[in-house]
Design an enzyme around this catalytic site. Structure first.
Site, PDB file in Angstrom:
ATOM      1  N   GLU A  11     -11.217  23.262   1.300  1.00 22.22           N
ATOM      2  CA  GLU A  11     -10.146  21.908   1.470  1.00 22.22           C
ATOM      3  C   GLU A  11     -10.877  21.013   1.980  1.00 22.22           C
ATOM      4  O   GLU A  11     -11.781  20.880   2.645  1.00 22.22           O
ATOM      5  CB  GLU A  11      -9.283  22.589   2.901  1.00 22.22           C
ATOM      6  CG  GLU A  11      -8.599  23.699   2.521  1.00 22.22           C
ATOM      7  CD  GLU A  11      -7.050  23.331   1.870  1.00 22.22           C
ATOM      8  OE1 GLU A  11      -6.884  22.111   1.745  1.00 22.22           O
ATOM      9  OE2 GLU A  11      -6.368  24.243   1.587  1.00 22.22           O
ATOM     10  N   ASP A  12     -10.537  19.657   1.018  1.00 21.10           N
ATOM     11  CA  ASP A  12     -10.625  18.430   1.598  1.00 21.10           C
ATOM     12  C   ASP A  12     -11.900  18.016   1.958  1.00 21.10           C
ATOM     13  O   ASP A  12     -12.236  17.305   2.811  1.00 21.10           O
ATOM     14  CB  ASP A  12      -9.698  18.184   2.920  1.00 21.10           C
ATOM     15  CG  ASP A  12      -8.394  18.459   2.727  1.00 21.10           C
ATOM     16  OD1 ASP A  12      -7.616  18.328   1.638  1.00 21.10           O
ATOM     17  OD2 ASP A  12      -7.700  18.507   3.547  1.00 21.10           O
ATOM     18  N   CYS A  50      -4.016  17.428  -1.819  1.00 19.36           N
ATOM     19  CA  CYS A  50      -4.135  18.646  -2.587  1.00 19.36           C
ATOM     20  C   CYS A  50      -3.220  19.294  -3.469  1.00 19.36           C
ATOM     21  O   CYS A  50      -3.533  19.727  -4.473  1.00 19.36           O
ATOM     22  CB  CYS A  50      -4.269  19.902  -1.416  1.00 19.36           C
ATOM     23  SG  CYS A  50      -2.813  19.627  -0.172  1.00 19.36           S
ATOM     24  N   ASP A 212     -10.969  21.531  -3.290  1.00 18.69           N
ATOM     25  CA  ASP A 212      -9.671  21.076  -3.998  1.00 18.69           C
ATOM     26  C   ASP A 212      -9.380  19.773  -4.312  1.00 18.69           C
ATOM     27  O   ASP A 212      -8.501  19.360  -5.015  1.00 18.69           O
ATOM     28  CB  ASP A 212      -8.439  21.799  -3.337  1.00 18.69           C
ATOM     29  CG  ASP A 212      -8.281  21.187  -1.976  1.00 18.69           C
ATOM     30  OD1 ASP A 212      -9.033  20.597  -1.237  1.00 18.69           O
ATOM     31  OD2 ASP A 212      -7.030  21.732  -1.253  1.00 18.69           O
TER      32      ASP A 212
END
Length: 600
Positions: A11-12, A50, A212
């Site tokens: 994530e991120d 996202c 992502d």
């Protein structure tokens, strides 16, 4: 026989890995994967947040082709004509699992597209001998885990900050914490790769690791600079399947790759046809396509803050086009401002402690920006107005225009309009995209010769044309009495509430200010859809003051709404007009959020 495919998704995060050259990284497992696999040096997401990005790698289609999927926290309709890659893989006999995050920004039936999507989903649930497509998502590096310090090997005093950020304790703490979160994420994926080895599947499985969307440090996630889109991407193809890779293992690829390309790539690896709805390009497999020169990104509404930005990227160039230059990148975005770095940056700006580069984030957006990533990786110097770069600017402009037309970009449609959606916008009859793009260009660039053009377009039958004509008049430096009269008529009686909203904002500097503020206040009410309420609150944030009658009451009422984003926007507006806003006391309504936890 077909290869297994394993996706490891974090994530991120930007490419904060040792194999990408980060000197502070402690990522031994992903570094090892990179050494034996392929490192893609210029991989980008299609959105800087996202949910729109995840829509794209589920469908192989830009989210802005199917509004409102391009907006953060929206639910687009996914018609049967748009297949997802797990559906197609399952139809071909693959066992498809997702563990666990979805967040696809559309109404897809998760249970219908996956064999299993849960915290326990695993390739081990497949039938004997069945090939698998398994996705494992790590939430460890998600933005929310930067809201408190994460101790570890990397300390704040080791950080080398980018030039657009001031040197403040909270910012250093965020950067150090994120390095430490990356180390934890690396260990999680190392354990997953060890499971693959233990199950005797490593030589039958093609492994992808990627982020992502771009990183979560200040001016990255949510925003249109390169940090918002740049992601790590590593692929390992074992010897048994090496013929499916056009490049050798242990190498690096500099040509651009988009996460949009993931869906057609896994279909190509499985020997399947890629449906025509998919806009990506397979970079591995039997149906490998020619390399890209450009990748493309979008930034639309994120949480409670609106905006419309489109981005074209090459290995060297980063081009940004802002169709809403009347909105600065700031104001406070309640969720992100829970991060100490944003709070410190905002407080330093309010105290007048920033230089011109560091304060640019809080000022008006330019219509166009062009950055040379080779000479200026922090994107500090906008070259769009430099005649020496006119040819490169024109090339990026043209590439972005062609891209937007090719994908039928829905971003010009005001959110909540009945025109939104893939099926409604395929033809020029309902959605004359070329004409709308020309109109929006003249509006956003503040074309001084377009006043008559905008005024005539205010009478067009199409809502989107009238909407952008109103924005053109809103942004005009000078307006005629006839233009103000036409805006007043639109504010009072246009059939589109979105046109009424823009017209009201445009009239706030005129003798009709009181009426216009009243219309904006009315449009924040519960009888309107969320997008309109947020649009009106954003307009009031920029044009209203403490002396405007009723605005404080409007903001206070919004704070009580049964909607997190409206509550946050209302609280910020109330504090701003009262002069009590403090960036170190975030307006994010945490109690409401915890009671109504959305999927993340």
């Amino acid at each position: 026989m077909r290869p297994n495919i394993l996706w490891l998704v974090s994530e991120d995060n930007n490419s904060w890995l040792g194999c990408y050259g980060d000197p502070l990284a402690r990522t031994p497992n992903l570094d090892a994967l990179g050494r034996k696999g392929v490192i893609y040096r210029n991989a980008t997401s299609t959105a800087s947040v996202c949910a729109p990005s995840r829509y794209a790698f589920l469908t192989g289609m830009h989210a802005e082709s199917n509004a409102p999927a391009q907006h953060m926290r929206a639910t687009a309709h996914l018609p049967a004509a748009i297949p997802t890659y797990p559906q197609l893989m399952r139809n071909a006999g693959y066992y498809c699992t997702n563990n666990e995050k979805t967040d696809y920004n559309c109404d897809v039936d998760v249970d219908a597209i996956w064999d299993e999507s849960s915290q326990s989903a695993h390739w081990r649930g497949r039938a004997k001998g069945q090939p698998f497509m398994a996705v494992f998502n790590s939430l460890t590096t998600h933005e929310r885990f930067t809201f408190k310090p994460t101790p570890g090997a990397v300390e704040p005093d080791q950080i080398n900050l980018p030039g657009y950020l001031p040197d403040r304790p909270g910012i250093r703490e965020n950067f150090a914490s994120y390095h430490n979160l990356m180390e934890k994420m690396d260990a999680e994926f190392g354990a997953r790769l060890a499971e693959l080895e233990a199950d005797g599947l490593a030589e039958d499985t093609i492994v992808f690791y990627y982020g992502d969307n771009g990183g979560t440090m200040p001016r990255s996630k949510h925003y249109p600079w390169r940090e918002g889109f740049e992601v790590p991407l590593i692929v390992y193809v074992p010897p048994k399947w090496r013929h499916l890779s056009p490049v050798g293992m242990g190498t690096e690829v500099a040509t651009p790759v988009s996460l949009l390309d993931l869906a057609p790539t896994v279909l190509s690896l499985a020997g399947l046809d890629v449906p025509k709805t998919m806009q990506g390009k397979a970079f591995l497999g039997a149906r490998t396509e020619d390399p890209r020169e450009f990748t493309f990104g979008a930034r639309d509404r994120v949480d409670e803050r609106d905006g419309l930005v489109r981005v074209a990227m090459t290995e060297r160039w980063h081009y940004m086009r802002t169709y809403t230059p009347h909105r600065p990148y700031w104001p406070e975005m309640a969720y992100a401002w829970r991060m100490a770095g944003y709070q410190d940056w905002d407080a330093a700006w309010r105290a007048g402690e920033l230089d011109s580069v560091q304060s640019a984030f809080f000022e008006a957006q330019p219509y166009e920006a062009l950055y040379d990533m080779s000479a200026d990786p922090d994107q500090l110097v906008n070259l769009a107005d430099d005649p020496a770069y006119a040819q490169e600017l024109a090339r990026c402009r043209d590439a972005l225009d062609r891209q937007m037309l090719a994908i039928r970009d829905n971003g010009f449609i005001p959110e909540g309009s009945p025109l939104e959606g893939w099926q409604n916008t395929r033809s020029n009859a309902k959605y004359p995209l070329g004409d709308i793009m020309a109109l929006a260009r003249r509006a956003a660039s503040r074309d001084p010769d377009a006043a008559g053009y905008f005024l005539a377009a205010m009478d067009h039958a199409n809502e989107v044309v009238r909407y952008w004509a109103a924005i053109g008049l809103l942004l005009a430096e000078h307006r005629s009495p006839a233009a103000d009269a036409r805006l007043a008529s639109a504010m009072r009686s246009d059939s589109s509430v979105h046109v009424r909203l823009v017209a009201a904002e445009a009239l706030t500097p005129t003798d009709l200010r009181g009426e216009a503020i009243g219309v904006l206040s009315q449009l924040t009410g519960p009888d309107q859809i969320q997008a309109v309420r947020l649009g009106a609150l954003n307009a009031l944030t920029f044009v209203a003051g403490a002396k405007d009658p009723g605005v404080a009451d409007t903001a206070a009422a919004a704070e009580q709404a049964d909607d997190l984003q409206i509550r946050n926007a209302g609280r910020f507006l109330r504090q701003s007009i009262a002069g009590t806003y403090n960036p170190h006391q975030p307006v994010f309504d945490l109690q409401y959020f915890l009671k109504n936890l959305p999927k993340e």
